[in-house]
Design a protein around this motif. Structure first.
Motif, short mmCIF file in Angstrom:
data_model
loop_
_atom_site.label_atom_id
_atom_site.label_comp_id
_atom_site.label_asym_id
_atom_site.label_seq_id
_atom_site.Cartn_x
_atom_site.Cartn_y
_atom_site.Cartn_z
N ILE A 100 0.85 -1.18 0.00
CA ILE A 100 0.00 0.00 0.00
C ILE A 100 0.89 1.23 0.00
CG2 ILE A 100 -1.73 1.33 1.25
CD1 ILE A 100 -2.85 -1.31 2.30
N LYS A 101 0.75 2.04 -1.03
CA LYS A 101 1.60 3.22 -1.20
C LYS A 101 0.94 4.48 -0.62
CE LYS A 101 4.15 5.70 -4.76
NZ LYS A 101 4.49 5.70 -6.19
N LYS A 102 -0.36 4.63 -0.85
CA LYS A 102 -1.05 5.83 -0.39
C LYS A 102 -2.50 5.49 -0.09
CE LYS A 102 -2.19 10.53 -1.74
NZ LYS A 102 -1.54 11.37 -0.77
N LEU A 103 -3.01 6.05 1.01
CA LEU A 103 -4.42 5.94 1.39
C LEU A 103 -4.98 7.35 1.51
CD1 LEU A 103 -4.08 3.24 4.18
CD2 LEU A 103 -5.04 2.90 1.90
N THR A 104 -6.24 7.52 1.14
CA THR A 104 -6.88 8.82 1.27
C THR A 104 -8.04 8.74 2.25
OG1 THR A 104 -8.57 8.52 -0.43
CG2 THR A 104 -6.38 9.24 -1.18
N ASP A 105 -8.49 9.90 2.72
CA ASP A 105 -9.64 9.91 3.61
C ASP A 105 -10.96 9.85 2.82
OD1 ASP A 105 -9.49 12.41 2.49
OD2 ASP A 105 -9.57 13.50 4.39
N SER A 151 -12.21 1.36 -1.44
CA SER A 151 -12.48 0.69 -0.17
C SER A 151 -13.40 -0.52 -0.33
CB SER A 151 -13.07 1.67 0.84
OG SER A 151 -14.28 2.21 0.36
N SER A 152 -14.27 -0.51 -1.32
CA SER A 152 -15.19 -1.63 -1.54
C SER A 152 -14.46 -2.88 -2.04
CB SER A 152 -16.29 -1.24 -2.52
OG SER A 152 -15.74 -0.91 -3.79
N ALA A 153 -13.20 -2.74 -2.45
CA ALA A 153 -12.43 -3.88 -2.96
C ALA A 153 -11.72 -4.65 -1.85
CB ALA A 153 -11.40 -3.41 -3.98
N VAL A 154 -11.75 -4.12 -0.61
CA VAL A 154 -11.07 -4.76 0.52
C VAL A 154 -11.90 -5.94 1.00
CG1 VAL A 154 -10.17 -4.43 2.86
CG2 VAL A 154 -10.00 -2.59 1.17
N ARG A 170 -11.01 -3.88 7.58
CA ARG A 170 -11.76 -2.79 6.96
C ARG A 170 -10.76 -1.78 6.39
NH1 ARG A 170 -14.43 -0.72 11.80
NH2 ARG A 170 -14.46 1.17 10.55
N PHE A 171 -11.23 -0.96 5.46
CA PHE A 171 -10.37 0.05 4.85
C PHE A 171 -9.72 0.94 5.91
CE2 PHE A 171 -9.60 4.22 2.97
CZ PHE A 171 -8.84 3.87 1.86
N ASP A 172 -10.48 1.30 6.93
CA ASP A 172 -9.98 2.19 7.99
C ASP A 172 -8.82 1.57 8.77
OD1 ASP A 172 -11.93 3.99 7.26
OD2 ASP A 172 -13.32 3.41 8.85
N ASN A 173 -8.66 0.26 8.72
CA ASN A 173 -7.59 -0.41 9.45
C ASN A 173 -6.33 -0.61 8.61
OD1 ASN A 173 -10.35 -2.08 10.56
ND2 ASN A 173 -9.06 -1.05 12.05
N LEU A 174 -6.39 -0.29 7.33
CA LEU A 174 -5.21 -0.44 6.48
C LEU A 174 -4.20 0.66 6.79
CD1 LEU A 174 -6.90 -1.17 3.04
CD2 LEU A 174 -5.81 -2.81 4.57
#
Length: 66
Positions: A6-11, A28-31, A36-40
């Protein structure tokens, strides 16, 4: 399945994975799995399937590599 970091996450609920063939978008729907996305976190190793979205390549079925 391909693997990457994972290189970059956005809010806004999406991010980018540094993969074997360059950076690839994911939503996020691909996780999948119990995470959950928030835990990545940036720097985590993930595996994914390459798919095609409306704007180009995207990662699908994103899972953390244990």
């Amino acid at each position: 399945m391909s693997q990457g970091t994972i290189k970059k996450l956005t809010d806004k609920g999406f991010g980018f994975i540094e993969g074997e063939r360059g950076d690839i978008f994911f939503h996020s729907s691909a996780v999948e799995g119990e995470i959950r996305f928030d835990n990545l976190r940036e720097g985590q190793q993930v595996e994914y399937t390459e798919g095609q979205g409306p704007k180009g390549p995207r990662a699908e079925n994103v899972k953390i590599v244990s």
